[in-house]
Design an enzyme around this catalytic site. Structure first.
Site, PDB file in Angstrom:
ATOM      1  N   HIS A  45      -4.570 -10.065  -5.028  1.00  0.00           N
ATOM      2  CA  HIS A  45      -4.146  -9.927  -3.638  1.00  0.00           C
ATOM      3  C   HIS A  45      -4.949 -10.872  -2.765  1.00  0.00           C
ATOM      4  O   HIS A  45      -6.113 -11.129  -3.025  1.00  0.00           O
ATOM      5  CB  HIS A  45      -4.401  -8.485  -3.170  1.00  0.00           C
ATOM      6  CG  HIS A  45      -3.614  -8.101  -1.959  1.00  0.00           C
ATOM      7  ND1 HIS A  45      -2.296  -7.729  -2.019  1.00  0.00           N
ATOM      8  CD2 HIS A  45      -3.960  -8.037  -0.658  1.00  0.00           C
ATOM      9  CE1 HIS A  45      -1.867  -7.439  -0.799  1.00  0.00           C
ATOM     10  NE2 HIS A  45      -2.861  -7.629   0.047  1.00  0.00           N
ATOM     11  N   ASP A  91       1.290   2.658   4.327  1.00  0.00           N
ATOM     12  CA  ASP A  91       0.959   1.249   4.603  1.00  0.00           C
ATOM     13  C   ASP A  91       2.202   0.508   5.097  1.00  0.00           C
ATOM     14  O   ASP A  91       2.114  -0.363   5.966  1.00  0.00           O
ATOM     15  CB  ASP A  91       0.383   0.562   3.361  1.00  0.00           C
ATOM     16  CG  ASP A  91      -0.025  -0.881   3.665  1.00  0.00           C
ATOM     17  OD1 ASP A  91      -0.744  -1.076   4.658  1.00  0.00           O
ATOM     18  OD2 ASP A  91       0.398  -1.798   2.947  1.00  0.00           O
ATOM     19  N   ARG A 148       1.281  -3.027  12.815  1.00  0.00           N
ATOM     20  CA  ARG A 148       0.129  -3.914  13.082  1.00  0.00           C
ATOM     21  C   ARG A 148       0.604  -5.348  13.256  1.00  0.00           C
ATOM     22  O   ARG A 148       0.103  -6.094  14.097  1.00  0.00           O
ATOM     23  CB  ARG A 148      -0.874  -3.829  11.920  1.00  0.00           C
ATOM     24  CG  ARG A 148      -1.671  -2.529  11.918  1.00  0.00           C
ATOM     25  CD  ARG A 148      -2.406  -2.338  10.611  1.00  0.00           C
ATOM     26  NE  ARG A 148      -3.335  -3.405  10.335  1.00  0.00           N
ATOM     27  CZ  ARG A 148      -3.558  -3.917   9.115  1.00  0.00           C
ATOM     28  NH1 ARG A 148      -2.902  -3.462   8.056  1.00  0.00           N
ATOM     29  NH2 ARG A 148      -4.427  -4.870   8.952  1.00  0.00           N
ATOM     30  N   SER A 179      -5.477  -0.995   4.137  1.00  0.00           N
ATOM     31  CA  SER A 179      -4.115  -1.436   3.839  1.00  0.00           C
ATOM     32  C   SER A 179      -4.047  -2.032   2.440  1.00  0.00           C
ATOM     33  O   SER A 179      -3.189  -1.675   1.617  1.00  0.00           O
ATOM     34  CB  SER A 179      -3.683  -2.479   4.889  1.00  0.00           C
ATOM     35  OG  SER A 179      -2.589  -3.218   4.456  1.00  0.00           O
ATOM     36  N   LYS A 215      -2.662   0.404  -1.173  1.00  0.00           N
ATOM     37  CA  LYS A 215      -1.468   0.046  -1.966  1.00  0.00           C
ATOM     38  C   LYS A 215      -1.849  -0.470  -3.348  1.00  0.00           C
ATOM     39  O   LYS A 215      -1.206  -0.166  -4.335  1.00  0.00           O
ATOM     40  CB  LYS A 215      -0.506  -0.872  -1.225  1.00  0.00           C
ATOM     41  CG  LYS A 215      -0.962  -2.233  -0.849  1.00  0.00           C
ATOM     42  CD  LYS A 215       0.203  -2.999  -0.197  1.00  0.00           C
ATOM     43  CE  LYS A 215      -0.294  -4.228   0.514  1.00  0.00           C
ATOM     44  NZ  LYS A 215      -0.857  -3.968   1.836  1.00  0.00           N
TER      45      LYS A 215
HETATM   46  N1  URA Z   1      -3.034  -7.860   3.282  1.00  0.00           N
HETATM   47  C1  URA Z   1      -2.690  -6.552   3.353  1.00  0.00           C
HETATM   48  O1  URA Z   1      -2.086  -6.020   2.439  1.00  0.00           O
HETATM   49  N2  URA Z   1      -3.004  -5.864   4.435  1.00  0.00           N
HETATM   50  C2  URA Z   1      -3.678  -6.394   5.462  1.00  0.00           C
HETATM   51  O2  URA Z   1      -3.949  -5.693   6.405  1.00  0.00           O
HETATM   52  C3  URA Z   1      -4.042  -7.745   5.402  1.00  0.00           C
HETATM   53  C4  URA Z   1      -3.705  -8.468   4.281  1.00  0.00           C
END
Ligand code: URA
Length: 435
Positions: free
Chosen positions: A82, A160, A167, A182, A186
């Protein structure tokens, strides 16, 4: 306690209790709190912050409102990667098929574009990939193809999904507690993964400096430890777009080009992909050294194996494989080329402004209801530090809609400039933090 009292608490800089956090997250999950109160709560957090412990409680509560995909029975750790978000960050599109082609299983939950940054899900959808997978789809895909990407759904990371979207359109992305909760709520919805996080810093990231990135790392590490999960973190720079293309279909095109062996066209992307892929492979095969891992990455790209895995994955998730192979998926109707007004070296003033320019062309969302234009985006002819002659193209702006040249030229002045002293070259990868 009512939601308004909880908001007031944060306005008064008091810490949330577990009960406060659970009450809000329950309300978000059950859709009993209207958007205007959720966004006020987010704004109070954005302004006054969350402690490490509050962020952990928030992550845990969000995670407990998700259903899980349990992959723990499948043997070795599954790879999940990620990024905290950047401009032109198509790393997942390239890295995941690379490691999957080397036999490592990959399972990823991803998001859409956020703020001025792009999102893997929007990029994949630009070539027709189905991204809201069911649990059965995920397991089938993993067994048959060793790779899947899905997005948040009503079932997986549903809280999320709501917070992310709000957001995005209310300027409340860049708070470290919110980012960490966040990302990890996930990521941890898949059980049995080792999560690799690329924390970005620079003008095109949510952490403006390396020192700020270290603060976000502290949140990520604290939460992962409290939740008993494995994390490896890389910190990398985002002061210029990663690679040359920014947008959705246009980034898929660049990913495809990279996987076809054209890796030296984008040295920054190459550095990051080869480094992170090597870290992942060495973690999986503990007796492998860095040189051998690097060679494995290079071989799988140069032999075409990684590209084939990319095609196999796109096709298996319902993508339009014919148009991908023929590159017909990229067909912007309008193009405007920004040219250099004088001789000199290209330098990036604000990478966030580059992200905004791409959004303005249609590649991102400004309002919650905005639809992405998959064809919109930017193609930079040059990287930072390259010499450009007056009149040469710097960047192609593309869109499905007519482009207002005057407006775009004006916005571009906030993105880049031409200077007479060559800007210093800074390595992209700054640090890798192993568990
Ligand atoms: N990636 C995410 O999944 N959430 C965020 O808030 C920022 C980057």
């Amino acid at each position: 306690m009512e939601i308004v009292d909880i908001i007031q608490k944060k306005v008064n800089k008091q810490a949330f209790t577990k009960q406060d956090i659970d009450l809000v997250i329950d309300g978000v999950f059950n859709k009993t709190i209207p958007d205007y109160l959720i966004t006020t709560w987010l704004m109070a957090i954005y302004i006054n912050g969350l402690s490490l412990e509050e962020s952990y409680l928030l992550t845990k509560s969000m995670w407990q409102h998700s259903s899980y995909i349990d992959l723990r029975g499948l043997g070795k750790d599954i790879v999940d990667k990620h990024s905290t978000g950047g401009i032109g960050d198509k790393v997942s599109l390239i890295l995941l098929p690379i490691v999957a082609s080397l036999g490592l299983p990959v399972a990823k939950i991803s998001g859409r574009g956020l703020g001025f940054t792009g999102g893997t899900i929007d990029k994949l959808e630009s070539v027709g990939v189905k991204t809201g997978l069911t649990k059965e789809d995920m397991l089938k895909q993993l067994k048959q193809h060793n790779i899947f990407i899905t997005t948040q759904t009503e079932d997986i990371a549903p809280v999320d999904k709501v917070l992310y979207h709000l957001r995005d359109v209310t300027g409340t992305v860049g708070n470290y507690g919110l980012i960490a909760s966040s990302v990890l709520s996930k990521k941890f919805a898949i059980l049995g993964t080792h999560v690799y996080i690329d924390v970005k810093y620079g003008s095109g990231a949510f952490c403006p400096t390396y020192e700020e990135a270290l603060k976000l790392v502290k949140y990520l590490k604290y939460i992962a430890k409290r939740m008993g999960r494995k994390l490896t973190i890389m910190i990398s720079g985002m002061n210029q777009p990663l690679g040359r293309n920014i947008g959705n279909a246009i980034e898929v095109l660049e990913a495809q080009d990279f996987l076809s062996g054209n890796v030296d066209y984008t040295p920054d992307l190459k550095e990051l992909i080869y480094k992170l892929s090597s870290v992942i492979i060495m973690n999986y095969h503990k007796n492998l050294d860095a040189k051998s891992a690097y060679k494995l990455v290079d071989d799988t790209i140069m032999s075409g194996k990684a590209l084939n895995k990319f095609y196999e994955w796109i096709q298996a998730q319902g993508g339009d494989i014919r148009s991908v192979k023929t590159k017909k998926f990229f067909h912007p109707k309008h193009r405007y080329v920004i040219k250099a007004k004088k001789n000199g070296y290209l330098t990036f003033v604000s990478n966030a402004a580059v992200g905004m320019l791409s959004t303005r062309l249609g590649a991102g969302r400004i309002l919650k209801t905005d639809k992405i234009d998959p064809q919109a985006g930017l193609w930079f002819h040059h990287k930072s530090g390259e010499w450009i002659k007056k009149g040469e193209p710097i960047v192609d702006c593309v869109s499905s809609k007519p482009i207002n040249a005057k407006e775009i030229e004006k916005e571009f002045t906030f993105c880049c400039k031409i200077v007479q002293i060559k800007p210093k070259k800074i390595p992209v990868v700054r640090k890798v933090i192993y568990e």
